[in-house]
Design an enzyme around this catalytic site. Sequence first.
Site, PDB file in Angstrom:
ATOM      1  N   HIS A 279     -41.184 -50.569 -39.066  1.00 22.24           N
ATOM      2  CA  HIS A 279     -41.548 -49.671 -40.168  1.00 22.24           C
ATOM      3  C   HIS A 279     -42.251 -50.451 -41.288  1.00 22.24           C
ATOM      4  CE1 HIS A 279     -40.755 -46.226 -43.014  1.00 22.24           C
ATOM      5  NE2 HIS A 279     -40.858 -47.214 -43.880  1.00 22.24           N
ATOM      6  N   GLU A 280     -41.603 -51.522 -41.733  1.00 16.22           N
ATOM      7  CA  GLU A 280     -42.189 -52.292 -42.841  1.00 16.22           C
ATOM      8  C   GLU A 280     -43.504 -52.942 -42.415  1.00 16.22           C
ATOM      9  OE1 GLU A 280     -41.179 -51.645 -45.649  1.00 16.22           O
ATOM     10  OE2 GLU A 280     -39.261 -50.764 -45.089  1.00 16.22           O
TER      11      GLU A 280
ATOM     12  N   HIS B 188     -46.409 -50.621 -42.876  1.00 14.53           N
ATOM     13  CA  HIS B 188     -46.955 -50.695 -44.242  1.00 14.53           C
ATOM     14  C   HIS B 188     -47.839 -51.936 -44.370  1.00 14.53           C
ATOM     15  CE1 HIS B 188     -44.727 -47.477 -46.106  1.00 14.53           C
ATOM     16  NE2 HIS B 188     -43.544 -48.018 -45.896  1.00 14.53           N
TER      17      HIS B 188
ATOM     18  N   HIS C 108     -51.242 -51.567 -42.874  1.00 17.21           N
ATOM     19  CA  HIS C 108     -52.053 -50.676 -43.709  1.00 17.21           C
ATOM     20  C   HIS C 108     -52.706 -51.487 -44.832  1.00 17.21           C
ATOM     21  CE1 HIS C 108     -52.084 -46.515 -45.943  1.00 17.21           C
ATOM     22  NE2 HIS C 108     -53.239 -46.804 -45.404  1.00 17.21           N
TER      23      HIS C 108
END
Length: 680
Positions: free
Chosen positions: A469-470, A473, A476
């Site tokens: 999940h991290e 980010h 991105h």
Amino acid sequence: MTNPLLTPFELPPFSKILPEHVVPAVTKALNDCRENVERVVAQGAPYTWENLCQPLAEVDDVLGRIFSPVSHLNSVKNSPELREAYEQTLPLLSEYSTWVGQHEGLYKAYRDLRDGDHYATLNTAQKKAVDNALRDFELSGIGLPKEKQQRYGEIATRLSELGNQYSNNVLDATMGWTKLVTDEAELAGMPESALAAAKAQAEAKELEGYLLTLDIPSYLPVMTYCDNQALREEMYRAYSTRASDQGPNAGKWDNSKVMEEILALRHELAQLLGFENYAFKSLATKMAENPQQVLDFLTDLAKRARPQGEKELAQLRAFAKAEFGVDELQPWDIAYYSEKQKQHLYSISDEQLRPYFPENKAVNGLFEVVKRIYGITAKERKDVDVWHPDVRFFELYDENNELRGSFYLDLYARENKRGGAWMDDCVGQMRKADGSLQKPVAYLTCNFNRPVNGKPALFTHDEVITLFHEFGHGLHHMLTRIETAGVSGISGVPWDAVELPSQFMENWCWEPEALAFISGHYETGEPLPKELLDKMLAAKNYQAALFILRQLEFGLFDFRLHAEFRPDQGAKILETLAEIKKLVAVVPSPSWGRFPHAFSHIFAGGYAAGYYSYLWADVLAADAFSRFEEEGIFNRETGQSFLDNILSRGGSEEPMDLFKRFRGREPQLDAMLEHYGIKG
């Protein structure tokens, strides 16, 4: 004495930064910023990107590069001295931000630029940056009379102080409760990994026995596995009353008044700017169009999930009664009997999976996934200055061997480090006036168990999901192709779209094809056996509706708290929570529970009237991933399309336009419901 923060650096000199450097460096940077603004405005029209936006972006970047490591250290290596220095900078930064946002000359310069011929020659990202700047002037009260502008500034400064105070209270309250257990019998049922960690915690403090704390890696195993109900209750009480007027440290770090003042000031701020309430103000910079749309979305989801959630809880109660003779489930029994039921139904537990997810396998497996989807390779660098010996540093290269970005990885829970997992930007990508390209750098921070007893750190499958999940980010931010400050990477991305890349990445943790190399037994290297894999996949949606209902409870609580605030009635925090629970919660919770007092996301993070973003982006992420399910989860063309249309575009265009370009249509809810096994 030279100040390391004021000496130009590529990467922050963490080992040299001392608390006494902080205020002088930030003060100097802010003075430079102010001088620069005045100089740029004084040159007069015609304003262009080169003589207005570029110089301001560069000096802002210097400020960001100085403050980012300070703010980061405050989160991962907190100390009384650093905390004090950090607190002194908050009003300075807030005052500067208000000064810029209410600077008539600067506002006029931006308007001249937008209304002049030069605007048409800008690229998409530059136009967006100019439009955002004008929007931000409006949201800083540029159009208000002087006394209202001044009040805006006072509120903004006070809010930044209150958010920091709230956060400190949560950290202090979390660190302020520990329990030493000397009799191992009291910890019956606990997995070996948790016992080893608790023993290591005690040894680090030169104590005999097992030291339990309220950090998640210590707290969760007790709630999930410990047979000792009294101990579970004691820890549950301590955890769910942190920073409040209840529990073992009642009143000591109480956030009650802090929250009330935050909500009152947010409401006043929104009304100053002409919004009905803070929910409207929050949505001025988000994908969602109006509060009703958000409330309808959450309420609709609750209607769909609630019947299944009630069924899940009824099954758990029946199981606990039939198998263990338990007549009434207490809140501190839920996780414990849920784990027992999960083992009963699927004969699998999180602990059984842990040996298959040693740190190196999980991290390298993550890199392998990213390589297969996007053709990106991670390489570790050992020569970088870090804030703790456990921190690692990596660079990402694409297929042309071009450096795209780099990141710090800080995986383990420690004292003086705030809980949770998060990604933050250290440096943003930006094309400079001299033609050089500054590459992005990210911080990826988690709170997992560290290695103990000579074994590598072993992660639960949930922790692997958090890591992915991290990193979503992080990608991105690091894989952006936008070279304009303010809209590159995660900058300028609406908050309800920012969780799309992160939640999207989680999907690979459930794919057999990916698990083949994300997992590997720490002793033998053997990947997750098919039998365990099948059980894990079968158990994937165990209590999925209860999970969604919990997220809906947080989302509705946050949104309605801001949308329904009435100055004459005050914040009504606990009343609002009780009302929401009636609507969506099926699991009973005690009247003394004080969840809001440690809900940092909305009181000390960026999620105010925005926590719904997780579920909103979940719809986008599930729908985006369904294209991979159709075309192949390691299909490079599909990966390239996601990279080109979403990951690399930063905040340069509207998220809905980007999504439609990737998916060929508007998002649909079905994929998410299916993902959670909820019958639409």
